[in-house]
Design a protein around this motif. Structure first.
Motif, PDB file in Angstrom:
ATOM      1  N   GLY A 151       0.782  -1.233   0.000  1.00 35.43           N
ATOM      2  CA  GLY A 151       0.000   0.000   0.000  1.00 35.43           C
ATOM      3  C   GLY A 151       0.807   1.273   0.000  1.00 35.43           C
ATOM      4  N   GLN A 152       2.143   1.173  -0.007  1.00 42.26           N
ATOM      5  CA  GLN A 152       2.988   2.355   0.056  1.00 42.26           C
ATOM      6  C   GLN A 152       3.957   2.387  -1.132  1.00 42.26           C
ATOM      7  N   VAL A 153       3.934   3.471  -1.897  1.00 39.68           N
ATOM      8  CA  VAL A 153       4.814   3.628  -3.048  1.00 39.68           C
ATOM      9  C   VAL A 153       5.317   5.066  -3.068  1.00 39.68           C
ATOM     10  N   ARG A 154       6.577   5.242  -3.493  1.00 33.66           N
ATOM     11  CA  ARG A 154       7.159   6.576  -3.480  1.00 33.66           C
ATOM     12  C   ARG A 154       8.264   6.663  -4.526  1.00 33.66           C
ATOM     13  N   LEU A 155       8.669   7.895  -4.836  1.00 37.14           N
ATOM     14  CA  LEU A 155       9.892   8.112  -5.595  1.00 37.14           C
ATOM     15  C   LEU A 155      11.043   8.222  -4.610  1.00 37.14           C
ATOM     16  N   THR A 156      12.160   7.653  -4.969  1.00 33.81           N
ATOM     17  CA  THR A 156      13.324   7.684  -4.094  1.00 33.81           C
ATOM     18  C   THR A 156      14.578   7.897  -4.921  1.00 33.81           C
ATOM     19  N   GLY A 157      15.673   8.189  -4.246  1.00 36.54           N
ATOM     20  CA  GLY A 157      16.951   8.326  -4.923  1.00 36.54           C
ATOM     21  C   GLY A 157      17.773   7.058  -4.775  1.00 36.54           C
ATOM     22  N   VAL A 158      18.445   6.656  -5.847  1.00 34.64           N
ATOM     23  CA  VAL A 158      19.345   5.503  -5.805  1.00 34.64           C
ATOM     24  C   VAL A 158      20.690   5.927  -6.375  1.00 34.64           C
ATOM     25  N   PRO A 159      21.782   5.295  -5.972  1.00 39.09           N
ATOM     26  CA  PRO A 159      23.112   5.719  -6.421  1.00 39.09           C
ATOM     27  C   PRO A 159      23.271   5.554  -7.935  1.00 39.09           C
ATOM     28  N   GLU A 160      24.037   6.446  -8.524  1.00 35.87           N
ATOM     29  CA  GLU A 160      24.394   6.296  -9.928  1.00 35.87           C
ATOM     30  C   GLU A 160      25.285   5.064 -10.084  1.00 35.87           C
ATOM     31  N   ILE A 161      25.230   4.460 -11.257  1.00 36.01           N
ATOM     32  CA  ILE A 161      25.951   3.207 -11.468  1.00 36.01           C
ATOM     33  C   ILE A 161      26.773   3.278 -12.750  1.00 36.01           C
ATOM     34  N   THR A 162      27.772   2.419 -12.812  1.00 36.38           N
ATOM     35  CA  THR A 162      28.546   2.226 -14.030  1.00 36.38           C
ATOM     36  C   THR A 162      28.487   0.737 -14.366  1.00 36.38           C
ATOM     37  N   PRO A 163      28.494   0.397 -15.649  1.00 36.34           N
ATOM     38  CA  PRO A 163      28.370  -1.019 -16.001  1.00 36.34           C
ATOM     39  C   PRO A 163      29.634  -1.799 -15.678  1.00 36.34           C
ATOM     40  N   ALA A 164      29.463  -2.967 -15.108  1.00 38.32           N
ATOM     41  CA  ALA A 164      30.588  -3.863 -14.842  1.00 38.32           C
ATOM     42  C   ALA A 164      30.969  -4.584 -16.133  1.00 38.32           C
TER      43      ALA A 164
END
Length: 345
Positions: A10-23
């Motif tokens: 029942g809970q949804v939000r926008l959040t921040g996640v770390p930037e990534i680089t491809p392995a």
């Protein structure tokens, strides 16, 4: 980076996640479009036993290659792609049988592991597929349509056979389109005339509204009393599970895609008297993806009718809540994260 996250039922939000680089062996994708799946709705409602929280959903994806990890060949920055969202262990009985779609240890993006409803994501290069000439909307529709297409393959549908499909949501429409593409005569069954109209546009020859029509009588009349050679169940209700067995022709095939949330009781004599084949259908194989891509490339699927709503990432949390409140109003919601060739629609 921004991402959509279901934090708990029942809970949804926008959040921040770390930037990534491809392995090494990975490709960085800029995500353009993500479709909400029925499993995402189940996750939001707290009814998906495969999910742990919090979870970033999303496995119906259109993206563009933004960067290449070390050792990646065959892809270039700017390539437009979709993603094969399943894993396979390679050693369980289904993998050894050449059916990795039902791998015992499968982990689908957005279900058992983090999904792609985020601005950028890194995925193994081997999980990318091309859909030459397809728009972002079409690329993001491939995966849900393949689930229905795989059910058609499981039913061994052949040209000239009559196929009944219970349920005309996105998955059922994939089954309708794939069966028609195979040359079958398709009878679509639903309680919503709007969805039946889309099913007709997908190739259904006849449509039956089960809310105001006796389905058994209708199928008997349409098949000269024989019943459909194949019945595909894409609803997930005990009543439609039973109806599939009751109404399929003698020597017919029943394919179940939906999950019934309650135990199902059968009149088991039909299993033997009709000598029917009952088959489950889970996820899809790459061959199913290729078949659906060909269907879309040939213009065999009315994508503008299947996608009932397109929203921005900022609007996506509310769109999920509204879908949960009024599920009958929605066939498919697309979340647009960045520009594509149909971004202005």
């Amino acid at each position: 980076m921004k991402a959509l996250q279901i934090t708990e039922p029942g809970q949804v939000r926008l959040t921040g996640v770390p930037e990534i680089t491809p392995a090494s062996g990975e490709v960085l994708l800029q995500i353009r479009t993500v479709g909400y799946c029925g499993t995402d709705l189940s996750t939001f409602r707290g009814r998906n036993p495969l999910v742990t929280y919090p979870r970033i959903p999303g496995h119906e994806v259109a993206a563009v290659v933004a960067a290449l990890g070390e050792g990646v060949d065959g892809w270039a920055i700017g390539d437009e792609v979709l993603v094969f969202p399943y894993t396979e262990c390679g050693v369980c009985s289904s993998c050894l049988a050449g059916r990795p779609n039902c791998c015992k240890h499968n982990q689908t993006l957005g279900v058992q592991r983090e999904g792609l409803l985020t601005e950028y994501a890194a995925v193994p290069a081997g999980k990318l597929l091309r859909g030459d000439g397809l728009s972002s909307r079409e690329l993001a529709l491939v995966e849900p349509l393949t689930v229905g297409a795989h059910a058609v393959a499981r039913g061994q549908v052949a040209a000239g056979e009559t196929v009944a499909v219970f349920g005309c949501g996105a998955i059922g429409l994939g089954a309708v389109a794939a069966a028609a593409f195979a040359g079958a005569r398709v009878i679509a069954i639903d309680i919503d005339d709007r969805k039946l109209a889309i099913a007709r546009a997908c190739g259904a020859a006849e449509c039956v509204n089960s809310q105001n029509t006796d389905v058994a009588n209708a199928l008997a009349e349409l098949t000269e009393g024989h019943g459909p050679a194949v019945v595909i169940e894409a609803v997930g209700l005990p009543a439609t599970f039973r109806a599939a067995v009751d109404l399929v022709a003698f020597a017919g095939r029943v394919v179940y895609i939906g999950y019934a949330s309650q135990p199902v009781e059968y009149e088991t004599k039909w299993f033997v008297m009709k000598e029917i084949d009952i088959r489950g259908s889970r996820n899809a194989l790459k061959a199913d993806f290729e078949r659906v891509i060909a269907m879309l490339q040939q213009g065999r699927v009315p994508t503008d009718q299947i996608v009932t709503q397109e929203v921005s990432l900022e609007e996506a949390p509310d769109a999920l809540r509204q879908w949960s409140d009024r599920p009958g109003d929605v066939t498919k919601v697309h979340v647009r994260l960045s520009g594509g060739r149909d971004a202005a629609i």
